[in-house]
Design a protein around this motif. Sequence first.
Motif, PDB file in Angstrom:
ATOM      1  N   LEU A  62      70.561  16.692  60.117  1.00  0.00           N
ATOM      2  CA  LEU A  62      70.253  15.251  59.169  1.00  0.00           C
ATOM      3  C   LEU A  62      68.930  14.414  59.575  1.00  0.00           C
ATOM      4  CD1 LEU A  62      73.230  14.916  56.735  1.00  0.00           C
ATOM      5  CD2 LEU A  62      71.586  16.348  56.207  1.00  0.00           C
ATOM      6  N   GLU A  63      68.714  13.633  58.800  1.00  0.00           N
ATOM      7  CA  GLU A  63      68.285  12.471  59.682  1.00  0.00           C
ATOM      8  C   GLU A  63      69.511  11.939  60.380  1.00  0.00           C
ATOM      9  OE1 GLU A  63      65.088  10.658  56.963  1.00  0.00           O
ATOM     10  OE2 GLU A  63      66.649  11.242  55.654  1.00  0.00           O
ATOM     11  N   ARG A  64      70.548  11.256  59.858  1.00  0.00           N
ATOM     12  CA  ARG A  64      71.555  11.212  60.998  1.00  0.00           C
ATOM     13  C   ARG A  64      72.916  11.493  60.884  1.00  0.00           C
ATOM     14  NH1 ARG A  64      69.153   7.635  57.450  1.00  0.00           N
ATOM     15  NH2 ARG A  64      71.596   7.356  55.657  1.00  0.00           N
ATOM     16  N   GLY A  65      72.555  12.691  62.071  1.00  0.00           N
ATOM     17  CA  GLY A  65      73.864  12.955  62.732  1.00  0.00           C
ATOM     18  C   GLY A  65      73.372  14.398  62.233  1.00  0.00           C
ATOM     19  N   GLY A  66      74.600  15.146  61.431  1.00  0.00           N
ATOM     20  CA  GLY A  66      74.778  16.540  61.002  1.00  0.00           C
ATOM     21  C   GLY A  66      75.511  17.492  60.404  1.00  0.00           C
ATOM     22  N   LEU A  67      75.947  18.246  59.557  1.00  0.00           N
ATOM     23  CA  LEU A  67      76.892  18.854  59.434  1.00  0.00           C
ATOM     24  C   LEU A  67      77.130  20.215  60.104  1.00  0.00           C
ATOM     25  CD1 LEU A  67      76.424  18.349  55.541  1.00  0.00           C
ATOM     26  CD2 LEU A  67      78.056  17.498  56.802  1.00  0.00           C
ATOM     27  N   LEU A  68      78.006  20.013  60.503  1.00  0.00           N
ATOM     28  CA  LEU A  68      78.838  21.681  61.670  1.00  0.00           C
ATOM     29  C   LEU A  68      79.816  22.129  60.435  1.00  0.00           C
ATOM     30  CD1 LEU A  68      78.421  22.539  64.399  1.00  0.00           C
ATOM     31  CD2 LEU A  68      80.477  21.887  64.538  1.00  0.00           C
ATOM     32  N   LEU A  69      78.554  24.354  60.728  1.00  0.00           N
ATOM     33  CA  LEU A  69      80.003  24.342  59.470  1.00  0.00           C
ATOM     34  C   LEU A  69      79.822  25.849  60.300  1.00  0.00           C
ATOM     35  CD1 LEU A  69      77.618  23.167  57.595  1.00  0.00           C
ATOM     36  CD2 LEU A  69      78.076  25.331  56.191  1.00  0.00           C
ATOM     37  N   HIS A  70      81.276  26.235  59.740  1.00  0.00           N
ATOM     38  CA  HIS A  70      82.520  27.296  60.340  1.00  0.00           C
ATOM     39  C   HIS A  70      82.717  28.366  59.412  1.00  0.00           C
ATOM     40  CE1 HIS A  70      85.070  30.260  62.265  1.00  0.00           C
ATOM     41  NE2 HIS A  70      83.977  29.732  63.569  1.00  0.00           N
ATOM     42  N   LEU A  71      82.251  29.433  59.141  1.00  0.00           N
ATOM     43  CA  LEU A  71      82.737  30.079  58.206  1.00  0.00           C
ATOM     44  C   LEU A  71      84.054  31.153  57.484  1.00  0.00           C
ATOM     45  CD1 LEU A  71      79.479  32.442  57.108  1.00  0.00           C
ATOM     46  CD2 LEU A  71      79.858  30.653  56.589  1.00  0.00           C
ATOM     47  N   GLY A  72      85.175  30.733  58.909  1.00  0.00           N
ATOM     48  CA  GLY A  72      86.805  30.803  59.185  1.00  0.00           C
ATOM     49  C   GLY A  72      86.846  32.561  58.486  1.00  0.00           C
ATOM     50  N   MET A  73      87.600  32.437  57.664  1.00  0.00           N
ATOM     51  CA  MET A  73      88.208  33.992  57.944  1.00  0.00           C
ATOM     52  C   MET A  73      87.474  34.628  56.880  1.00  0.00           C
ATOM     53  SD  MET A  73      90.336  34.867  60.055  1.00  0.00           S
ATOM     54  CE  MET A  73      90.990  36.771  59.646  1.00  0.00           C
ATOM     55  N   SER A  74      87.057  34.378  55.645  1.00  0.00           N
ATOM     56  CA  SER A  74      86.167  34.306  54.654  1.00  0.00           C
ATOM     57  C   SER A  74      85.319  34.204  53.857  1.00  0.00           C
ATOM     58  CB  SER A  74      87.968  35.157  53.770  1.00  0.00           C
ATOM     59  OG  SER A  74      88.528  33.492  53.222  1.00  0.00           O
ATOM     60  N   GLY A  75      84.771  33.403  54.480  1.00  0.00           N
ATOM     61  CA  GLY A  75      83.635  32.411  53.906  1.00  0.00           C
ATOM     62  C   GLY A  75      82.460  33.229  53.890  1.00  0.00           C
ATOM     63  N   SER A  76      81.427  32.541  53.269  1.00  0.00           N
ATOM     64  CA  SER A  76      79.865  32.616  52.791  1.00  0.00           C
ATOM     65  C   SER A  76      79.394  31.836  52.708  1.00  0.00           C
ATOM     66  CB  SER A  76      80.167  33.816  51.890  1.00  0.00           C
ATOM     67  OG  SER A  76      80.782  34.018  50.530  1.00  0.00           O
ATOM     68  N   LEU A  77      78.231  31.457  53.286  1.00  0.00           N
ATOM     69  CA  LEU A  77      77.486  30.220  51.862  1.00  0.00           C
ATOM     70  C   LEU A  77      76.611  31.435  50.790  1.00  0.00           C
ATOM     71  CD1 LEU A  77      76.519  28.456  55.235  1.00  0.00           C
ATOM     72  CD2 LEU A  77      77.770  28.002  53.395  1.00  0.00           C
ATOM     73  N   ARG A  78      76.471  31.198  50.160  1.00  0.00           N
ATOM     74  CA  ARG A  78      74.917  31.100  48.685  1.00  0.00           C
ATOM     75  C   ARG A  78      73.974  29.481  48.821  1.00  0.00           C
ATOM     76  NH1 ARG A  78      79.984  33.981  45.068  1.00  0.00           N
ATOM     77  NH2 ARG A  78      81.263  34.865  46.023  1.00  0.00           N
ATOM     78  N   TYR A  79      73.030  30.338  48.400  1.00  0.00           N
ATOM     79  CA  TYR A  79      71.945  29.535  47.999  1.00  0.00           C
ATOM     80  C   TYR A  79      71.795  29.508  46.741  1.00  0.00           C
ATOM     81  CZ  TYR A  79      66.721  28.384  48.125  1.00  0.00           C
ATOM     82  OH  TYR A  79      65.681  27.828  47.788  1.00  0.00           O
ATOM     83  N   ASP A  80      70.985  28.747  46.368  1.00  0.00           N
ATOM     84  CA  ASP A  80      70.945  29.190  44.712  1.00  0.00           C
ATOM     85  C   ASP A  80      69.742  27.785  44.422  1.00  0.00           C
ATOM     86  OD1 ASP A  80      70.739  30.007  41.624  1.00  0.00           O
ATOM     87  OD2 ASP A  80      72.488  30.542  41.794  1.00  0.00           O
ATOM     88  N   ARG A  81      68.862  28.507  43.459  1.00  0.00           N
ATOM     89  CA  ARG A  81      67.414  27.170  43.233  1.00  0.00           C
ATOM     90  C   ARG A  81      68.498  26.152  42.180  1.00  0.00           C
ATOM     91  NH1 ARG A  81      63.503  25.980  46.187  1.00  0.00           N
ATOM     92  NH2 ARG A  81      62.347  27.963  47.283  1.00  0.00           N
ATOM     93  N   ALA A  82      69.540  26.972  40.946  1.00  0.00           N
ATOM     94  CA  ALA A  82      69.639  26.152  40.271  1.00  0.00           C
ATOM     95  C   ALA A  82      70.871  25.357  40.948  1.00  0.00           C
ATOM     96  CB  ALA A  82      70.207  27.125  39.504  1.00  0.00           C
ATOM     97  N   HIS A  83      71.700  25.209  39.552  1.00  0.00           N
ATOM     98  CA  HIS A  83      72.815  24.473  40.502  1.00  0.00           C
ATOM     99  C   HIS A  83      74.545  24.885  39.426  1.00  0.00           C
ATOM    100  CE1 HIS A  83      74.973  20.698  41.987  1.00  0.00           C
ATOM    101  NE2 HIS A  83      75.895  21.333  41.979  1.00  0.00           N
ATOM    102  N   PRO A  84      74.839  25.993  39.751  1.00  0.00           N
ATOM    103  CA  PRO A  84      75.533  26.873  38.820  1.00  0.00           C
ATOM    104  C   PRO A  84      77.363  25.992  39.263  1.00  0.00           C
ATOM    105  CG  PRO A  84      75.399  28.469  40.785  1.00  0.00           C
ATOM    106  CD  PRO A  84      74.200  27.277  40.158  1.00  0.00           C
ATOM    107  N   PRO A  85      78.019  26.343  38.223  1.00  0.00           N
ATOM    108  CA  PRO A  85      79.281  25.270  37.781  1.00  0.00           C
ATOM    109  C   PRO A  85      79.800  25.796  39.193  1.00  0.00           C
ATOM    110  CG  PRO A  85      79.010  26.601  36.744  1.00  0.00           C
ATOM    111  CD  PRO A  85      78.381  27.330  36.447  1.00  0.00           C
ATOM    112  N   PRO A  86      80.780  25.390  40.195  1.00  0.00           N
ATOM    113  CA  PRO A  86      81.486  26.245  41.112  1.00  0.00           C
ATOM    114  C   PRO A  86      82.688  26.889  40.344  1.00  0.00           C
ATOM    115  CG  PRO A  86      82.128  23.282  40.367  1.00  0.00           C
ATOM    116  CD  PRO A  86      80.888  23.845  39.897  1.00  0.00           C
ATOM    117  N   GLY A  87      83.272  27.788  40.828  1.00  0.00           N
ATOM    118  CA  GLY A  87      84.566  28.315  40.842  1.00  0.00           C
ATOM    119  C   GLY A  87      85.260  28.150  41.548  1.00  0.00           C
ATOM    120  N   PRO A  88      86.743  28.669  41.344  1.00  0.00           N
ATOM    121  CA  PRO A  88      87.803  28.038  42.130  1.00  0.00           C
ATOM    122  C   PRO A  88      88.100  28.131  43.762  1.00  0.00           C
ATOM    123  CG  PRO A  88      88.391  30.350  40.767  1.00  0.00           C
ATOM    124  CD  PRO A  88      86.891  30.422  40.319  1.00  0.00           C
ATOM    125  N   HIS A  89      87.023  29.068  44.078  1.00  0.00           N
ATOM    126  CA  HIS A  89      86.814  29.655  45.547  1.00  0.00           C
ATOM    127  C   HIS A  89      85.298  28.439  45.852  1.00  0.00           C
ATOM    128  CE1 HIS A  89      90.573  32.030  45.241  1.00  0.00           C
ATOM    129  NE2 HIS A  89      89.893  32.849  44.577  1.00  0.00           N
TER     130      HIS A  89
END
Length: 272
Positions: A62-89
């Motif tokens: 980011l312009e100031r710092g940044g975000l470090l991400l780890h997917l752990g055991m079961s994580g995944s990243l999802r990209y969407d042009r829209a903004h669908p409501p979040p699910g329980p996970h």
Amino acid sequence: MPELPEVEVTRQSFASLMAGARVLGVRLGKPLRWPLGCAPESLHGQTLGEARRRGKYLWLPLERGGLLLHLGMSGSLRYDRAHPPPGPHDHFDLWTTRGLLRLHDPRRFGAVVWSDSLEADPARKLLAGLGTEPLEPGFDGAVLHAGLRGRRVAIKQALLAGDVVVGVGNIYASEALFAAGIDPRTPAARVSRPRCERLAAAIRDTLLRALAAGGSTLRDFRDAQGHNGAFQNEARVYGREGQPCGVCSTPIRRIVQAQRSTYFCPRCQKRG
């Protein structure tokens, strides 16, 4: 667990789409492995750079710092042009002018952590013990041989540890050891320099093939665009217990090492 190919495939599936986007909002769900480390609203209005990878971590500058991400055991990243409501996970949303990046993680072992830079804590501390990147020029048989010196554990376990070479997960360690003709039970320190040269080349080739196949989907891995990986269909030993080896027709064996399944050909793979 997502390994290097899955994390890199994920990065490639959204990085260029979001580079240059401005953060519009951040949503936190249930607590993840570590706290975010900053007020979510402090990220609003900042511009994203292009995501990078170190081992199984992703860095979103980011312009100031940044975000470090780890997917752990079961994580995944999802990209969407829209903004669908979040699910329980769905436990982290980064909403930007170019779409949504969402962390989906049923087991919540993943993490999203803010850091001032990669050289500052907490990023520095989290990345400090990582070994050599296997797909970069600095990784070869000499580096591998030096890193294994004095290791009494089996070579398979040494590869999974991540402090000699990063990202060689369970599937890819079994496949690379088969390609190099090395029994996974061989003590790491006994793997000679010539065999380390073969193993380093096999690791690189295996990971590149996995990247080309979109990673491995054994259960629920998807890249940020929702695509499955297909490398599991190309595996020569992993998941093939009792089936004939493609080289010598000997039945593939399965053993358990450090609570992880290991697959190998008892004829093609030698201890000596």
